[in-house]
Motif scaffolding. Sequence first.
Motif, PDB file in Angstrom:
ATOM      1  N   SER A  64      57.165 116.647  50.514  1.00 32.88           N
ATOM      2  CA  SER A  64      56.954 115.519  49.453  1.00 32.88           C
ATOM      3  C   SER A  64      56.445 114.184  50.281  1.00 32.88           C
ATOM      4  O   SER A  64      56.555 113.869  51.384  1.00 32.88           O
ATOM      5  N   GLU A  65      55.626 113.258  49.552  1.00 31.25           N
ATOM      6  CA  GLU A  65      55.396 112.023  50.022  1.00 31.25           C
ATOM      7  C   GLU A  65      56.659 111.099  50.149  1.00 31.25           C
ATOM      8  O   GLU A  65      57.659 111.262  49.363  1.00 31.25           O
ATOM      9  N   ASN A  66      56.712 110.208  50.840  1.00 27.93           N
ATOM     10  CA  ASN A  66      57.673 109.027  51.004  1.00 27.93           C
ATOM     11  C   ASN A  66      59.208 109.684  51.384  1.00 27.93           C
ATOM     12  O   ASN A  66      60.073 109.164  50.839  1.00 27.93           O
ATOM     13  N   MET A  67      59.252 110.595  52.428  1.00 25.85           N
ATOM     14  CA  MET A  67      60.507 111.194  52.893  1.00 25.85           C
ATOM     15  C   MET A  67      61.246 110.250  53.554  1.00 25.85           C
ATOM     16  O   MET A  67      60.697 109.612  54.486  1.00 25.85           O
ATOM     17  N   ARG A  68      62.460 110.384  53.396  1.00 27.20           N
ATOM     18  CA  ARG A  68      63.443 109.461  54.116  1.00 27.20           C
ATOM     19  C   ARG A  68      64.069 110.008  55.636  1.00 27.20           C
ATOM     20  O   ARG A  68      63.776 111.140  55.615  1.00 27.20           O
ATOM     21  N   ARG A  73      63.344 105.471  63.125  1.00 25.14           N
ATOM     22  CA  ARG A  73      63.551 104.432  62.136  1.00 25.14           C
ATOM     23  C   ARG A  73      64.929 103.665  62.305  1.00 25.14           C
ATOM     24  O   ARG A  73      65.289 102.685  61.938  1.00 25.14           O
ATOM     25  N   ALA A  74      65.793 104.619  62.481  1.00 23.83           N
ATOM     26  CA  ALA A  74      67.437 104.253  62.408  1.00 23.83           C
ATOM     27  C   ALA A  74      67.582 103.244  63.766  1.00 23.83           C
ATOM     28  O   ALA A  74      68.123 102.028  63.865  1.00 23.83           O
ATOM     29  N   ALA A  75      66.690 103.720  64.900  1.00 23.03           N
ATOM     30  CA  ALA A  75      66.637 102.821  65.988  1.00 23.03           C
ATOM     31  C   ALA A  75      65.989 101.506  65.989  1.00 23.03           C
ATOM     32  O   ALA A  75      66.622 100.387  66.385  1.00 23.03           O
ATOM     33  N   SER A 247      73.041 112.788  54.407  1.00 22.10           N
ATOM     34  CA  SER A 247      72.988 113.729  55.475  1.00 22.10           C
ATOM     35  C   SER A 247      71.425 113.509  56.107  1.00 22.10           C
ATOM     36  O   SER A 247      70.666 113.464  55.646  1.00 22.10           O
ATOM     37  N   LYS A 248      71.502 114.304  57.305  1.00 19.51           N
ATOM     38  CA  LYS A 248      70.254 114.595  57.895  1.00 19.51           C
ATOM     39  C   LYS A 248      69.585 113.437  58.519  1.00 19.51           C
ATOM     40  O   LYS A 248      68.391 113.254  58.409  1.00 19.51           O
ATOM     41  N   GLY A 249      70.293 112.411  58.834  1.00 15.32           N
ATOM     42  CA  GLY A 249      69.904 111.150  59.388  1.00 15.32           C
ATOM     43  C   GLY A 249      69.013 110.342  58.289  1.00 15.32           C
ATOM     44  O   GLY A 249      67.764 109.759  58.804  1.00 15.32           O
ATOM     45  N   ARG A 250      69.347 110.325  56.922  1.00 17.55           N
ATOM     46  CA  ARG A 250      68.286 109.643  55.985  1.00 17.55           C
ATOM     47  C   ARG A 250      68.912 108.170  55.647  1.00 17.55           C
ATOM     48  O   ARG A 250      67.927 107.405  55.093  1.00 17.55           O
ATOM     49  N   SER A 251      69.943 107.927  56.087  1.00 17.30           N
ATOM     50  CA  SER A 251      70.777 106.513  55.925  1.00 17.30           C
ATOM     51  C   SER A 251      71.516 106.123  56.861  1.00 17.30           C
ATOM     52  O   SER A 251      72.089 107.096  57.620  1.00 17.30           O
ATOM     53  N   LEU A 252      71.810 104.948  57.244  1.00 17.14           N
ATOM     54  CA  LEU A 252      72.906 104.233  57.981  1.00 17.14           C
ATOM     55  C   LEU A 252      73.798 103.599  57.048  1.00 17.14           C
ATOM     56  O   LEU A 252      73.644 103.198  55.933  1.00 17.14           O
ATOM     57  N   GLY A 333      86.886  88.982  55.795  1.00 12.74           N
ATOM     58  CA  GLY A 333      86.412  89.980  54.921  1.00 12.74           C
ATOM     59  C   GLY A 333      85.301  90.827  55.539  1.00 12.74           C
ATOM     60  O   GLY A 333      84.739  90.765  56.689  1.00 12.74           O
ATOM     61  N   PHE A 334      84.665  91.951  55.008  1.00 17.15           N
ATOM     62  CA  PHE A 334      83.622  92.681  55.166  1.00 17.15           C
ATOM     63  C   PHE A 334      83.042  93.357  54.147  1.00 17.15           C
ATOM     64  O   PHE A 334      83.565  93.254  52.848  1.00 17.15           O
ATOM     65  N   THR A 335      81.897  93.737  54.272  1.00 21.22           N
ATOM     66  CA  THR A 335      81.226  94.392  53.166  1.00 21.22           C
ATOM     67  C   THR A 335      80.721  95.778  53.575  1.00 21.22           C
ATOM     68  O   THR A 335      80.355  95.786  54.833  1.00 21.22           O
ATOM     69  N   VAL A 336      80.171  96.796  52.902  1.00 18.59           N
ATOM     70  CA  VAL A 336      79.844  98.027  53.131  1.00 18.59           C
ATOM     71  C   VAL A 336      78.426  98.378  52.257  1.00 18.59           C
ATOM     72  O   VAL A 336      78.648  98.160  51.238  1.00 18.59           O
ATOM     73  N   ARG A 337      77.418  98.449  53.222  1.00 16.57           N
ATOM     74  CA  ARG A 337      76.138  98.697  52.422  1.00 16.57           C
ATOM     75  C   ARG A 337      75.500  99.995  53.067  1.00 16.57           C
ATOM     76  O   ARG A 337      75.710 100.458  54.360  1.00 16.57           O
ATOM     77  N   PHE A 338      74.434 100.773  52.317  1.00 26.52           N
ATOM     78  CA  PHE A 338      73.821 101.790  52.807  1.00 26.52           C
ATOM     79  C   PHE A 338      72.237 101.194  53.513  1.00 26.52           C
ATOM     80  O   PHE A 338      71.713 100.352  52.609  1.00 26.52           O
ATOM     81  N   VAL A 339      71.940 101.508  54.545  1.00 22.17           N
ATOM     82  CA  VAL A 339      70.289 101.185  54.732  1.00 22.17           C
ATOM     83  C   VAL A 339      69.510 102.524  54.705  1.00 22.17           C
ATOM     84  O   VAL A 339      69.577 103.347  55.684  1.00 22.17           O
ATOM     85  N   PRO A 340      69.015 102.980  53.449  1.00 23.21           N
ATOM     86  CA  PRO A 340      68.223 104.079  53.430  1.00 23.21           C
ATOM     87  C   PRO A 340      67.143 103.955  54.366  1.00 23.21           C
ATOM     88  O   PRO A 340      66.372 102.698  54.526  1.00 23.21           O
ATOM     89  N   LEU A 341      66.614 105.081  55.310  1.00 27.88           N
ATOM     90  CA  LEU A 341      65.470 105.014  56.215  1.00 27.88           C
ATOM     91  C   LEU A 341      64.200 105.454  55.371  1.00 27.88           C
ATOM     92  O   LEU A 341      63.966 106.516  55.570  1.00 27.88           O
ATOM     93  N   GLU A 342      63.643 104.590  54.837  1.00 26.52           N
ATOM     94  CA  GLU A 342      62.485 105.098  53.704  1.00 26.52           C
ATOM     95  C   GLU A 342      61.267 105.033  54.809  1.00 26.52           C
ATOM     96  O   GLU A 342      61.130 104.549  55.905  1.00 26.52           O
ATOM     97  N   SER A 343      60.292 105.801  54.039  1.00 22.84           N
ATOM     98  CA  SER A 343      59.130 106.046  54.860  1.00 22.84           C
ATOM     99  C   SER A 343      58.174 105.006  55.225  1.00 22.84           C
ATOM    100  O   SER A 343      57.584 104.846  56.511  1.00 22.84           O
ATOM    101  N   GLY A 344      58.378 103.944  54.645  1.00 20.71           N
ATOM    102  CA  GLY A 344      57.433 102.853  54.812  1.00 20.71           C
ATOM    103  C   GLY A 344      57.872 101.752  56.076  1.00 20.71           C
ATOM    104  O   GLY A 344      57.403 100.946  56.340  1.00 20.71           O
ATOM    105  N   LEU A 345      59.363 102.151  56.147  1.00 24.13           N
ATOM    106  CA  LEU A 345      60.123 100.911  57.347  1.00 24.13           C
ATOM    107  C   LEU A 345      59.426 101.576  58.780  1.00 24.13           C
ATOM    108  O   LEU A 345      59.027 102.504  58.990  1.00 24.13           O
TER     109      LEU A 345
END
Length: 530
Positions: A64-68, A73-75, A247-252, A333-345
């Motif tokens: 598929s196109e735009n695979m995460r 990208r994580a680095a 999973s599989k390295g798609r998000s941080l 304080g702290f916040t928790v967020r996800f960083v999706p490793l999108e194909s365009g990054l």
Amino acid sequence: MPRPVLLAALWGLVLVLGGCMRKEPPPHPPEPEAGVGTASSSAPGAILFVSADTRGYLGPCGCSENMRGGIARAAFQVREARQGTTLPVLYVDGGNSLFGETTLKPGQVPQEELKAKALADAMRLMGLSVRATGPLDDTRGADFRQGLGLPEVADGAVKLLPAGARKVGVVAGETPAQLVAASAKARAEGADFVLGLLDAPLEEAQKAAETPGLAVDVLVATRSATEMSGEQNRLVKASVPVVAPQSKGRSLVRVDLSYAPKPGRFALQKGQADLEREVAALEQRTALLDKDINLPGIDPKLKALKQAKRDELVARRQALVTAPPAAATDVNGFTVRFVPLESGLPSLPDAQALVARYDAEVGKLNLAWAKEHGQDCPVPAKGESGFVGNEPCRACHEESFPVWEKSKHHHAWETLEEVGKQHHLNCVGCHVTGWEQPGGVCRLDKVAGREDVGCESCHGPGSAHSDEPSADNIVASPGEAVCVTCHNPENSPHFDFATYLPRILGPGHGKPVDAQPSTKPADTRKPAKP
């Protein structure tokens, strides 16, 4: 003056002058990356990045196109954060990252070990602070894992990390009891913020979060229940927030800490719910555009417009998930967020070079192994059918081939060759006919005649049908269950059977052939078995 005396005098002058001359300083050791042990001890906060459940993925897999996904990208995300702040930036891996299976076939070993080494090199490049371990890290044994030289925290143990004006304690465990003991030890050793890494799926981690005596601030579930269950990022808010990255390295996972003037326990910052709602809305809109972009036969101009809109939404979401939160002034304080490793990054060039080197080396390694150790596919058992390739099918079904030849199935092998992955064991199974089946492909050096997704990929092994054509010894109308063996949520997340099926049907292949004189001799068609 005698010559020996003159030489001695001149040499003495050289020594004196040499002692007065500027000496070149010894070479400096490599500078540590910004944010790795160089941040000020008075920094008002810190940033933590956490990966987990990578399952041996250096990059995304699928058609598929735009695979995460992708370690490069994580680095880039970690490096970008370090270059954009004076705060300490720590990178932690939760484990279950080096391999995708707990056992390997002999032919898989060379590739999977090489991939684990490439992942380890990438983690070092990212300035890994510490990592936990799980069953998917010990596939090749503890000695192999430890030989990679990565900093580890054992189950039930503590690793204290300096984080500006505070200390972050990282604790790991495979049971709640181990985390309770380790988190208490972390607090006793001076940890202000404690990150828990539990080798368990999300549901078990949620129960563990309620364990009396657990003194962690955030708990990360580092292993999905099944290979396909880690398809979404999950954050469960409770007394202890529980996080499960895709999973599989798609998000941080990104955790931002902000420090009050005085030490104290950390609390999830107010206002995060608003951010989550905005990010979720953008995520939904992006997912809808992805589905449209991947529609078979979409008009190229419309596709380009939708892709541009998707890129815009991804940029907006990226700005939200990477922007520093408003600092808490009176509480820690702290916040928790996800960083999706999108194909365009972007990808970090140094990390991308590691992946490229792996891609080049592993193909040669696998091909050499196949030539030296490969075993041919077994012959079919008595009464069972085996794979024979497309050509025997053509003798009776030539009218079906023009449709197939225009499909992407016909170019499946070519798509691997274009990216140099035709000898990658993770890829080849869905790009040949009859992978590891009697009469199919069991050796990478013997693929000829079985390239592409051929007739038997959908209709099943055809030797019996070729010998005695009958509707009883072939799958006449394959259903969705056959397609999703390759078009699964990972490789083809937007696959819809009803939408895609018409793209591989045509005259003589699922549709009636127009009434035209036959161009084949009548006696080429074998009679059906009574």
